[in-house]
Enzyme design. Structure first.
Site, PDB file in Angstrom:
ATOM      1  N   SER A 166      32.375  41.332  41.176  1.00 46.36           N
ATOM      2  CA  SER A 166      33.785  40.943  41.283  1.00 46.36           C
ATOM      3  C   SER A 166      34.043  40.256  42.616  1.00 46.36           C
ATOM      4  CB  SER A 166      34.683  42.175  41.165  1.00 46.36           C
ATOM      5  OG  SER A 166      36.043  41.817  41.374  1.00 46.36           O
ATOM      6  N   HIS A 167      35.057  39.416  42.630  1.00 40.99           N
ATOM      7  CA  HIS A 167      35.498  38.772  43.866  1.00 40.99           C
ATOM      8  C   HIS A 167      36.109  39.788  44.833  1.00 40.99           C
ATOM      9  CE1 HIS A 167      34.922  35.000  41.794  1.00 40.99           C
ATOM     10  NE2 HIS A 167      35.272  34.343  42.881  1.00 40.99           N
ATOM     11  N   VAL A 168      36.599  40.880  44.291  1.00 35.74           N
ATOM     12  CA  VAL A 168      37.308  41.875  45.095  1.00 35.74           C
ATOM     13  C   VAL A 168      36.418  43.121  45.245  1.00 35.74           C
ATOM     14  CG1 VAL A 168      39.402  43.278  45.257  1.00 35.74           C
ATOM     15  CG2 VAL A 168      39.497  41.008  44.187  1.00 35.74           C
TER      16      VAL A 168
END
Length: 123
Positions: free
Chosen positions: A9-11
């Site tokens: 995930s980007h986060v």
């Protein structure tokens, strides 16, 4: 263990949170994750993805991602790894949850792909 799961995930908090949730329902499945850039901000890191692949002790890894560059970096990491990695173009949370349940119940890859196909999308 035959199958493991990789969450990208980007986060960072999303990657960690999804992996934490999956560990609750599939305690024996190797689950690793990569979230955020090397600097800990929103984005993806090829190195973090490669490290998560290396840390996963499963024979085959079923990989899930959120958006954009996470897929690009995941594909590149797959090319750099000797492990068998299956990338799923499907809803990150829902698909990984279903797959974790299916792995726990002993389903094979064909059965897993069939069960999550309604959650898949084409990019």
């Amino acid at each position: 263990m035959k199958y493991g799961i990789l969450i990208v995930s980007h986060v960072p908090e999303i990657a960690h949170g999804v992996a934490k949730m999956l560990n609750q329902i599939s305690t024996k499945t190797p689950i690793t994750f990569a979230g955020g850039t090397d600097d800990g901000v929103i984005g993806t890191s090829l190195q973090k993805i490669c490290d998560a692949i290396d840390a996963n002790v499963a024979d085959e890894i079923l990989a899930f991602y959120d958006i954009g560059s996470s897929k690009i970096n995941l594909e590149l990491a797959t090319e750099l790894s000797n492990k068998k990695i299956h990338i799923f173009d499907s809803a990150l949370v829902e698909s990984s949850y279903v797959v974790a349940s299916l792995i726990s119940s002993g389903k094979n890859l064909t059965e897993i792909k069939e069960k999550i196909s309604p959650l898949s999308f084409n990019l």
